[in-house]
Design an enzyme around this catalytic site. Structure first.
Site, PDB file in Angstrom:
ATOM      1  N   TYR A  20      -6.346 -12.417   2.773  1.00 13.66           N
ATOM      2  CA  TYR A  20      -7.022 -11.911   3.967  1.00 13.66           C
ATOM      3  C   TYR A  20      -8.379 -11.329   3.601  1.00 13.66           C
ATOM      4  CZ  TYR A  20      -5.638  -7.046   2.806  1.00 13.66           C
ATOM      5  OH  TYR A  20      -5.465  -5.823   2.203  1.00 13.66           O
TER       6      TYR A  20
ATOM      7  N   TRP B 144      -5.176 -15.906   5.915  1.00 18.46           N
ATOM      8  CA  TRP B 144      -4.709 -17.227   5.485  1.00 18.46           C
ATOM      9  C   TRP B 144      -3.342 -17.011   4.828  1.00 18.46           C
ATOM     10  CZ3 TRP B 144      -9.520 -15.245   5.102  1.00 18.46           C
ATOM     11  CH2 TRP B 144     -10.592 -15.974   5.642  1.00 18.46           C
TER      12      TRP B 144
ATOM     13  N   ASN C 171       0.835  -1.203   0.000  1.00 20.65           N
ATOM     14  CA  ASN C 171       0.000   0.000   0.000  1.00 20.65           C
ATOM     15  C   ASN C 171       0.869   1.252   0.000  1.00 20.65           C
ATOM     16  OD1 ASN C 171      -2.226  -1.719   0.236  1.00 20.65           O
ATOM     17  ND2 ASN C 171      -2.310  -1.514   2.458  1.00 20.65           N
TER      18      ASN C 171
ATOM     19  N   ALA D  29      -5.468   0.897   5.630  1.00 22.55           N
ATOM     20  CA  ALA D  29      -4.342   1.601   4.998  1.00 22.55           C
ATOM     21  C   ALA D  29      -4.203   3.054   5.429  1.00 22.55           C
ATOM     22  CB  ALA D  29      -4.405   1.511   3.480  1.00 22.55           C
TER      23      ALA D  29
ATOM     24  N   ASP E  17      -0.599   3.245   6.502  1.00 21.49           N
ATOM     25  CA  ASP E  17       0.279   3.016   5.356  1.00 21.49           C
ATOM     26  C   ASP E  17       0.326   4.249   4.453  1.00 21.49           C
ATOM     27  OD1 ASP E  17       0.259   0.434   6.408  1.00 21.49           O
ATOM     28  OD2 ASP E  17      -1.244  -0.262   4.983  1.00 21.49           O
TER      29      ASP E  17
ATOM     30  N   LYS F 205       2.216   8.117  15.089  1.00 24.05           N
ATOM     31  CA  LYS F 205       0.889   8.259  14.480  1.00 24.05           C
ATOM     32  C   LYS F 205      -0.163   7.914  15.531  1.00 24.05           C
ATOM     33  CE  LYS F 205       2.291   5.353  11.296  1.00 24.05           C
ATOM     34  NZ  LYS F 205       2.308   4.445  10.115  1.00 24.05           N
TER      35      LYS F 205
END
Length: 313
Positions: free
Chosen positions: A95, A110, A40, A265, A268, A235
């Protein structure tokens, strides 16, 4: 304030895992896409920097149609594929995102047999590891550390040292996921082992508290200062972020968002916005503002990657 890098057109390598993403809708239907924390960030970084930088992704995939589709999408986003291994007979991880009425999400994974677990252990990894110190910036996360395994982590650590000896900057996003580790102690040991090779740490406050039991932001700042990390960003979701760089402290308010759709995200994209602005010569305050700006847009759309048409100018 010193620049993050002293030259233009940097080469950036982001190391980690991309997975098959399933978004579950309220009616039970699923939408399939792709995502992963460092991927991402790579996409958003490539979009923000464009031709001003070379952004490459470092991972291992299978030889299946999903892996083919991932590579095609990354190429469309301008991400370099020369450091992507394709392992015969293997598959990417998978996922599923389940999102509640407040926009908060739950992940189901997974990934135990995912190809990325052999990213740095195959013979094909040797030339990739040898090439990484030639980059100007190396970026990885706590999830990267978890999925690489002990052998992969050791090889990454050695590579980080070689890269910094050549003048590269190393960026780390903490992204702690307890289920990926055998124990908290194992995760703590792995994080601390790499920290002396990190120049910029992008930290989610909740993850730091969950992993290291830090009491507050001040304790986090003190710990990373003692470990020698020169630039630290904490953050804190919808709250202001905290920055320490060149022995100066800053608090930068977040952009208020009244219609949160999906927080996937958010961190990210903040990291991508921050790093992109620093690579363009921006100050830490300007970088934090850019990070907040992008994250505020991302959380107003479903899934990890927003349409290019709504990216900030």
């Amino acid at each position: 304030m010193s620049e993050f890098l002293s030259h233009s057109h940097p080469r950036v390598a982001l190391i980690g895992e991309c997975m098959i993403e399933l978004q579950q809708h309220a009616n039970g239907t699923l939408k399939q896409s792709f995502g992963g924390d460092t991927l991402n960030t790579a996409v958003y970084l490539s979009r923000l920097l464009g031709s001003a930088a070379q952004v490459d992704y470092v991972t291992a995939l299978g030889d299946d149609s999903f892996s083919d589709a991932m590579c095609a999408i990354w190429a469309e986003e301008g991400i370099g594929l020369s450091r992507v291994q394709r392992l015969p007979g293997r598959l990417p991880g998978l996922y599923c995102i389940q999102t509640d009425a407040q926009g908060e999400r739950r992940f189901l994974y997974w990934r135990n047999e995912a190809a990325v677990r052999e990213c740095f252990t195959t013979p094909a990894a040797d030339p990739i590891l040898a090439a990484l110190p030639e980059y100007d910036v190396l970026y990885f996360s706590g999830i990267t550390l978890a999925v690489l395994g002990e052998v992969g982590r050791a090889r990454l650590l050695s590579t980080l040292g070689d890269a910094r000896d050549r003048g590269a900057r190393v960026v780390f996003d903490n992204n702690y996921r307890p289920r990926l580790w055998r124990s908290v102690d194992q995760a703590r040991q792995a994080y601390r082992a790499v920290m002396h090779e990190v120049d910029l740490a992008l930290l989610t406050e909740e993850d730091e508290q969950a992993l290291f039991d830090y009491a507050d932001s001040e304790a986090i700042m003190s710990a990373y200062r003692d470990m020698g990390v020169s630039e630290v960003v904490i953050k804190r979701g919808a709250q202001s972020c905290l920055v320490r760089a060149d022995n100066r402290r800053y608090e930068v308010p977040a952009h208020p968002v009244h219609n949160v759709i999906d927080t996937t995200a958010a961190g990210d994209s903040f990291s991508a916005g921050y790093l992109a602005r620093r690579l363009r010569g921006g100050s830490p305050q300007e970088a934090a503002e850019a990070g907040h700006r992008l994250a505020s847009l991302v959380i107003q759309h479903p899934g990890a990657l927003i349409p290019r048409s709504v990216m900030p100018a």
